[in-house]
Design a protein around this motif. Structure first.
Motif, PDB file in Angstrom:
ATOM      1  N   GLY A  95       1.983  -9.427  -5.542  1.00 44.07           N
ATOM      2  CA  GLY A  95       3.088  -8.180  -5.709  1.00 44.07           C
ATOM      3  C   GLY A  95       2.659  -6.713  -6.643  1.00 44.07           C
ATOM      4  N   MET A  96       1.197  -7.000  -7.620  1.00 41.57           N
ATOM      5  CA  MET A  96       0.022  -6.305  -7.521  1.00 41.57           C
ATOM      6  C   MET A  96      -0.456  -6.047  -8.193  1.00 41.57           C
ATOM      7  SD  MET A  96       3.133  -5.163 -11.275  1.00 41.57           S
ATOM      8  CE  MET A  96       4.317  -4.637 -11.501  1.00 41.57           C
ATOM      9  N   PHE A  97      -1.494  -5.686  -7.830  1.00 42.06           N
ATOM     10  CA  PHE A  97      -3.053  -5.968  -8.840  1.00 42.06           C
ATOM     11  C   PHE A  97      -3.873  -4.695  -9.426  1.00 42.06           C
ATOM     12  CE2 PHE A  97      -2.439  -2.356  -5.724  1.00 42.06           C
ATOM     13  CZ  PHE A  97      -3.852  -1.421  -5.699  1.00 42.06           C
ATOM     14  N   ASP A  98      -4.847  -5.182 -10.083  1.00 41.76           N
ATOM     15  CA  ASP A  98      -5.268  -4.063 -10.992  1.00 41.76           C
ATOM     16  C   ASP A  98      -6.204  -4.050 -10.181  1.00 41.76           C
ATOM     17  OD1 ASP A  98      -8.094  -5.961 -11.091  1.00 41.76           O
ATOM     18  OD2 ASP A  98      -6.437  -7.146 -11.637  1.00 41.76           O
ATOM     19  N   GLU A  99      -6.747  -2.296 -10.074  1.00 40.81           N
ATOM     20  CA  GLU A  99      -8.669  -1.446  -9.930  1.00 40.81           C
ATOM     21  C   GLU A  99      -9.326  -1.057 -11.432  1.00 40.81           C
ATOM     22  OE1 GLU A  99      -7.767   0.018  -5.928  1.00 40.81           O
ATOM     23  OE2 GLU A  99      -9.033   1.553  -6.569  1.00 40.81           O
ATOM     24  N   ASP A 100     -10.722  -1.515 -11.005  1.00 41.45           N
ATOM     25  CA  ASP A 100     -11.268  -0.648 -11.900  1.00 41.45           C
ATOM     26  C   ASP A 100     -12.020  -0.030 -10.839  1.00 41.45           C
ATOM     27  OD1 ASP A 100     -10.500  -1.782 -14.758  1.00 41.45           O
ATOM     28  OD2 ASP A 100     -11.777  -3.590 -13.980  1.00 41.45           O
TER      29      ASP A 100
ATOM     30  N   SER B 147     -10.858   6.131  -5.287  1.00 39.96           N
ATOM     31  CA  SER B 147     -11.158   4.964  -3.873  1.00 39.96           C
ATOM     32  C   SER B 147      -9.517   4.737  -3.588  1.00 39.96           C
ATOM     33  CB  SER B 147     -11.458   4.098  -4.496  1.00 39.96           C
ATOM     34  OG  SER B 147     -11.677   3.100  -3.876  1.00 39.96           O
ATOM     35  N   PRO B 148      -9.935   4.071  -2.696  1.00 39.15           N
ATOM     36  CA  PRO B 148      -8.898   3.762  -1.469  1.00 39.15           C
ATOM     37  C   PRO B 148      -8.105   2.803  -2.473  1.00 39.15           C
ATOM     38  CG  PRO B 148     -10.732   4.323   0.061  1.00 39.15           C
ATOM     39  CD  PRO B 148     -10.948   4.357  -1.480  1.00 39.15           C
ATOM     40  N   PRO B 149      -6.776   1.907  -2.133  1.00 39.23           N
ATOM     41  CA  PRO B 149      -6.999   0.361  -2.410  1.00 39.23           C
ATOM     42  C   PRO B 149      -7.446  -0.775  -2.027  1.00 39.23           C
ATOM     43  CG  PRO B 149      -5.082   2.385  -2.277  1.00 39.23           C
ATOM     44  CD  PRO B 149      -6.053   2.786  -1.676  1.00 39.23           C
TER      45      PRO B 149
ATOM     46  N   ALA C  73      -1.393  -1.347  -9.966  1.00 37.73           N
ATOM     47  CA  ALA C  73      -0.209  -0.669  -8.676  1.00 37.73           C
ATOM     48  C   ALA C  73       0.787  -1.446  -8.594  1.00 37.73           C
ATOM     49  CB  ALA C  73      -1.670  -0.430  -8.528  1.00 37.73           C
ATOM     50  N   LEU C  74       1.304  -0.970  -7.248  1.00 38.64           N
ATOM     51  CA  LEU C  74       1.735  -1.893  -6.773  1.00 38.64           C
ATOM     52  C   LEU C  74       1.575  -2.723  -5.379  1.00 38.64           C
ATOM     53  CD1 LEU C  74       5.875  -0.836  -7.052  1.00 38.64           C
ATOM     54  CD2 LEU C  74       4.244  -2.562  -8.084  1.00 38.64           C
ATOM     55  N   ILE C  75       1.037  -4.016  -5.034  1.00 35.09           N
ATOM     56  CA  ILE C  75       0.458  -3.755  -3.537  1.00 35.09           C
ATOM     57  C   ILE C  75       1.586  -3.584  -1.962  1.00 35.09           C
ATOM     58  CG2 ILE C  75       0.222  -6.307  -1.837  1.00 35.09           C
ATOM     59  CD1 ILE C  75      -1.895  -6.604  -3.549  1.00 35.09           C
ATOM     60  N   PRO C  76       0.927  -2.453  -0.946  1.00 33.49           N
ATOM     61  CA  PRO C  76       1.538  -2.375  -0.187  1.00 33.49           C
ATOM     62  C   PRO C  76       2.103  -3.134   0.210  1.00 33.49           C
ATOM     63  CG  PRO C  76      -1.787  -1.644  -0.554  1.00 33.49           C
ATOM     64  CD  PRO C  76      -0.733  -2.544  -1.376  1.00 33.49           C
ATOM     65  N   GLN C  77       3.207  -3.165   1.218  1.00 34.84           N
ATOM     66  CA  GLN C  77       4.126  -3.781   1.507  1.00 34.84           C
ATOM     67  C   GLN C  77       3.416  -3.903   3.156  1.00 34.84           C
ATOM     68  OE1 GLN C  77       5.401  -6.425   0.056  1.00 34.84           O
ATOM     69  NE2 GLN C  77       4.610  -5.780  -1.677  1.00 34.84           N
ATOM     70  N   PRO C  78       3.396  -4.916   3.774  1.00 37.16           N
ATOM     71  CA  PRO C  78       3.332  -4.842   5.249  1.00 37.16           C
ATOM     72  C   PRO C  78       4.694  -4.445   6.115  1.00 37.16           C
ATOM     73  CG  PRO C  78       3.950  -7.348   4.469  1.00 37.16           C
ATOM     74  CD  PRO C  78       3.537  -6.966   3.221  1.00 37.16           C
ATOM     75  N   ARG C  79       4.413  -3.163   7.221  1.00 34.55           N
ATOM     76  CA  ARG C  79       5.761  -3.119   7.481  1.00 34.55           C
ATOM     77  C   ARG C  79       5.937  -4.028   9.114  1.00 34.55           C
ATOM     78  NH1 ARG C  79       3.503   3.103   8.177  1.00 34.55           N
ATOM     79  NH2 ARG C  79       3.358   3.817   6.276  1.00 34.55           N
TER      80      ARG C  79
ATOM     81  N   PHE D  71      -2.338  -2.463   3.683  1.00 31.47           N
ATOM     82  CA  PHE D  71      -2.693  -1.071   4.078  1.00 31.47           C
ATOM     83  C   PHE D  71      -1.466  -0.453   3.761  1.00 31.47           C
ATOM     84  CE2 PHE D  71      -5.064  -3.183   7.053  1.00 31.47           C
ATOM     85  CZ  PHE D  71      -6.585  -2.536   6.692  1.00 31.47           C
ATOM     86  N   GLY D  72      -1.384   0.817   3.091  1.00 28.11           N
ATOM     87  CA  GLY D  72       0.001   1.452   2.686  1.00 28.11           C
ATOM     88  C   GLY D  72       0.358   2.516   1.235  1.00 28.11           C
ATOM     89  N   TRP D  73       0.736   2.417   0.920  1.00 30.66           N
ATOM     90  CA  TRP D  73       0.973   3.845  -0.221  1.00 30.66           C
ATOM     91  C   TRP D  73       1.384   2.120  -0.914  1.00 30.66           C
ATOM     92  CZ3 TRP D  73       5.933   5.374  -3.133  1.00 30.66           C
ATOM     93  CH2 TRP D  73       5.480   6.344  -4.394  1.00 30.66           C
ATOM     94  N   ALA D  74       0.104   2.113  -1.856  1.00 33.43           N
ATOM     95  CA  ALA D  74      -0.377   1.567  -3.383  1.00 33.43           C
ATOM     96  C   ALA D  74       0.476   2.706  -4.018  1.00 33.43           C
ATOM     97  CB  ALA D  74      -1.404   1.012  -3.435  1.00 33.43           C
TER      98      ALA D  74
END
Length: 298
Positions: free
Chosen positions: A269-274, A226-228, A292-298, A236-239
């Motif tokens: 800063g972080m999130f869980d995903e099941d 799944s996507p983050p 995982a780490l939250i994608p940081q805004p650019r 959005f971005g790499w998590a």
């Protein structure tokens, strides 16, 4: 339903009808340590999200190496399979050749323990502790009621990961498997915001589906497809995954796998995903939980 095909012009098109089998194919290498099995493998660039190797694919490759080692060290336990894996990501490997360094920590009639390090250029980049046992082959005594209105196959409005599509441009894994996402839950595709939940369908190529071991490894991999889920909150971005726990309950029936992703909490800063993986019969075949780490805004 929508027919999902692999475009011959795409880089993954030449992988044949069993591309995931290549991820799971390992070759024994000489080892200087008697208690360490050393195996060579390769992860093709198609098994990437953007430029980064897909985490679930690396776990599956590590599981294949662990299984090979246990079957070598303890042939009588050949029917055992990895039912759980706890993975820490120390770095981000590049596509290409990798090594797996495998230690059998314990063997037993019901439970065995095997550790696998994924190594590239002399560095351990993914470390996974696997628990081996016999997979479930009987009907469960209890299954939590899942309010599942998700069809077994992608419906006509499912969004396939075709070339040039928003997901197809990022998820290179779709070059070697059929993948579609549910637009009803993936509201980020319409520029909207909603609950941090997503669901999708994924199916291996025919050759991968026909090999029972590879199909099981594929189900483990699917638990990270799944996507983050913060995408539905506009993040959005790499998590990067910090830690991933994978459970394999049983071998999947042939057909599409359904993946349902949810979160308990999205932090600063972080999130869980099941992620819950169901096969074509509706049986639970795999489960994962990651931090995982939250994608940081650019």
């Amino acid at each position: 339903m929508t027919e999902l095909t692999i475009d011959a012009a795409r880089p993954g098109a030449g992988l044949g009808d069993a591309p995931f089998s290549r991820v799971c194919a390992v070759t024994e290498l000489p080892s200087e340590l008697a208690d360490v099995g050393r195996y060579g493998g390769a992860i093709h660039p198609t098994w990437t999200i953007g430029k980064k190797l897909h985490g679930g694919t690396m776990v599956a490759g590590s599981a294949a190496a662990a299984t090979r080692r246990l079957r070598t060290v303890a042939p009588a336990l050949a029917e055992m399979f990895p039912i759980a894996g706890s993975s820490d990501f120390l770095g981000a490997p590049d596509p290409g050749e990798v090594e797996y360094h495998v230690r059998v920590r314990k063997t037993g009639k019901r439970i065995s323990l095997v550790d696998t390090d994924l190594v590239q250029d002399g560095r351990t980049l993914v470390r996974t502790a696997f628990t081996f046992a016999h997979l479930d082959d009987a009907a469960p005594a209890y299954t939590r009621d899942i309010d599942l209105d998700m069809p077994a196959e992608p419906p006509a409005d499912a969004v396939g990961y075709e070339p040039g599509s928003p997901m197809g441009r990022i998820v290179n894994v779709a070059q070697a498997a059929s993948v579609a996402i549910d637009p009803e839950w993936a509201v980020f595709l319409k520029g909207e915001r909603g609950e941090p939940r997503l669901r999708l369908w994924i199916r291996p190529r025919p050759g991968d589906e026909q090999d029972p071991d590879v199909a099981a490894y594929f189900a483990m991999m699917a638990g990270d497809m799944s996507p983050p889920v913060p995408a539905n909150l506009g993040r959005f971005g790499w998590a990067p995954t910090v830690q991933l726990t994978t459970y394999l309950r049983r071998r999947p029936a042939p057909g599409w796998l359904r993946v349902i992703a949810t979160a308990q909490e999205i932090g600063a800063g972080m999130f869980d995903e099941d992620q819950l993986v169901l096969d074509a019969t509706g049986a639970v075949v795999a489960q994962t939980r990651q931090l995982a780490l939250i994608p940081q805004p650019r």
